[in-house]
Write an enzyme that holds these catalytic residues in place. Sequence first.
Site, PDB file in Angstrom:
ATOM      1  N   TYR A  52      18.136 -53.335  -0.579  1.00 50.02           N
ATOM      2  CA  TYR A  52      19.518 -53.121  -0.141  1.00 50.02           C
ATOM      3  C   TYR A  52      20.435 -53.252  -1.348  1.00 50.02           C
ATOM      4  O   TYR A  52      20.140 -54.000  -2.291  1.00 50.02           O
ATOM      5  CB  TYR A  52      19.907 -54.146   0.932  1.00 50.02           C
ATOM      6  CG  TYR A  52      19.216 -53.924   2.264  1.00 50.02           C
ATOM      7  CD1 TYR A  52      19.877 -53.265   3.293  1.00 50.02           C
ATOM      8  CD2 TYR A  52      17.916 -54.360   2.480  1.00 50.02           C
ATOM      9  CE1 TYR A  52      19.265 -53.059   4.523  1.00 50.02           C
ATOM     10  CE2 TYR A  52      17.286 -54.150   3.710  1.00 50.02           C
ATOM     11  CZ  TYR A  52      17.958 -53.500   4.727  1.00 50.02           C
ATOM     12  OH  TYR A  52      17.347 -53.291   5.934  1.00 50.02           O
ATOM     13  N   GLU A  53      21.560 -52.531  -1.332  1.00 53.02           N
ATOM     14  CA  GLU A  53      22.382 -52.451  -2.548  1.00 53.02           C
ATOM     15  C   GLU A  53      23.067 -53.769  -2.905  1.00 53.02           C
ATOM     16  O   GLU A  53      23.638 -53.898  -3.976  1.00 53.02           O
ATOM     17  CB  GLU A  53      23.401 -51.318  -2.455  1.00 53.02           C
ATOM     18  CG  GLU A  53      24.460 -51.539  -1.407  1.00 53.02           C
ATOM     19  CD  GLU A  53      25.310 -50.293  -1.165  1.00 53.02           C
ATOM     20  OE1 GLU A  53      24.955 -49.207  -1.622  1.00 53.02           O
ATOM     21  OE2 GLU A  53      26.336 -50.439  -0.490  1.00 53.02           O
ATOM     22  N   SER A  54      22.984 -54.762  -2.017  1.00 45.29           N
ATOM     23  CA  SER A  54      23.499 -56.089  -2.363  1.00 45.29           C
ATOM     24  C   SER A  54      22.610 -56.769  -3.401  1.00 45.29           C
ATOM     25  O   SER A  54      22.922 -57.875  -3.851  1.00 45.29           O
ATOM     26  CB  SER A  54      23.572 -56.949  -1.108  1.00 45.29           C
ATOM     27  OG  SER A  54      22.326 -56.956  -0.437  1.00 45.29           O
ATOM     28  N   GLY A  55      21.491 -56.138  -3.767  1.00 49.30           N
ATOM     29  CA  GLY A  55      20.623 -56.708  -4.796  1.00 49.30           C
ATOM     30  C   GLY A  55      19.402 -57.412  -4.239  1.00 49.30           C
ATOM     31  O   GLY A  55      18.691 -58.091  -4.959  1.00 49.30           O
ATOM     32  N   GLY A 132      26.997 -46.917  -2.690  1.00 52.35           N
ATOM     33  CA  GLY A 132      25.909 -46.668  -3.630  1.00 52.35           C
ATOM     34  C   GLY A 132      25.310 -45.274  -3.525  1.00 52.35           C
ATOM     35  O   GLY A 132      24.409 -44.918  -4.301  1.00 52.35           O
TER      36      GLY A 132
END
Lengths: 258, 289
Positions: A52-55, A132
């Site tokens: 997920y783009e939150s890392g 993203g």
Amino acid sequence: MAEGGWSSDEMMTVAAARMLKNGAVCFVGIGLPSAAANLARATHAPDVVLIYESGTIGAKPYVLPLSIGDGELAETADIVVSTPEIFRYWLQGGRVDIGFLGAAQLDRFCNLNTTVIGDYAGPKVRLPGAGGAPEIATSAGEVLVVLRQSQRTFVDELSFVTSAGHGSGGNWRAETGLPGMGPTAVITDIGILRPDAESRELILTEIHPGFTVADAKKSTGWPLQVAEFCVETLPPSAAELTSLRELNKRSAHAHVGY
Amino acid sequence: MADITSLEDAISGLIRDGDTVAMEGFTHLIPFAAGHQVIRSGKKGLTAIRLTPDLIYDQLIGMNCVGKLIFSWGGNPGVGSLHRFRDAVQQGWPAPLKIEEHSHADLANAYVAGASGLPFAVLRGYAGCDLPKVNPVIKKITCPFTGEELSAVPSLRPDVTVIHAQQADRQGNIMIWGITGVQKEAVLAAKRVIVTVEEVIDEFDARANAVLLPHWVIDAVCLEPGGSYPSYAMGYYERENDFYKSWDSISRDREVFKAWMRRHVLNTNNFFEFTRSVSAAKNKEDLHG
């Protein structure tokens, strides 16, 4: 609820989940893509790596996250990295097999709009924007898109291209120097579309049980091409439906409102 | 050198009208207490930077603190639209809002460049995307070694960066864990830095590679327990997803929004009073009031 005892949304999520191979590294958008990716993980693809783009890398949420950075994702992830790192090393660095995206609108070459409907300076509807997606569409090995199909979402001309699919068609991606293959399938509540090998225009290749080719054409804002052998999608199995409903049930329970 | 100080003093002393301010935190650790104090202190004309404007900037925009927004995804995560942001863009209420729109990867790279003392960042992206047509600061650049065409964006150098973290020690060193977003880069890119924390402790229990920010890159540290509510602080409290859902109806209507902000933010003196005010309303099932 269709004749077989499942809804068209359930068919869409099941069909999308089936697209993920076990072990694939998948960069997931929130909402429909996340539901499909987690269904895949709960059924045939237990080793799929969800990013997920939150890392959060290797997230294994028990309930579907409401936001892209829910605590559940960080707590269950193999590693948690910063936002610059997730986009620079992992995505742009070529570590992602599949980008799994939703959109507000797409066109026949599977370019995606999540920015505005209408004029940018004076929009009819202001949508959230890029997030993203542009770089996922650029750099993921391939891109899967999941969204409900209608005249409103499958449009002849986009107000705004947020994320490039196959651009103007043909060899546009290769000529433009984009590293990833771009969209390879669009999974909707009516069927599945795939880009033509040469023109890269989306063609209907599968139709879900309970729908006709005429339904798909009626729900598309351009003259939809149909594959010579357009097959009916295999209906959801009992196991797929049970897994999906359990996932949705515990997610609804976790995010219960006032 | 970090002063451990009140949030009121930090905001009034370090943020000026018209400043470029970044309040970061990617879903996790969003600095709501600081955002509210900016509203209470009536700051005007800010250029606000944030990847995901979230509820915090919806409130700042609706209360007319922001003249320009630099962002990459403006929604209410998992819920839908940010109605105050949309109203400002579509109808110019309460005032026209200038927007400068990017992607996440772009802004993340731009903070890295800012923290690195470089004038611009470079990334592979935006081919076939319309954002460069509406955002003139996104430029093309040719790699001097391979000839590949890439995108360049100016580095971000906020006047002030504000973040929320889990812990500070008594010298004002900061420890932060979980989803850390762009906070480290946004802090190191900024001229002045305010950090609100859940807790001030004597000594960190930290591995060598934990995310630590030394006191000498920070100007003010403010103890604000619960200061990222309704987002979350890993190890302290969870995200209140219900608040995000109720924000949809609180923020949809201008008058309902203004009344809510007056009651819970302007008519309270600090974030502790705010959370008490909101939870009292919630107990009466009157969150919208």
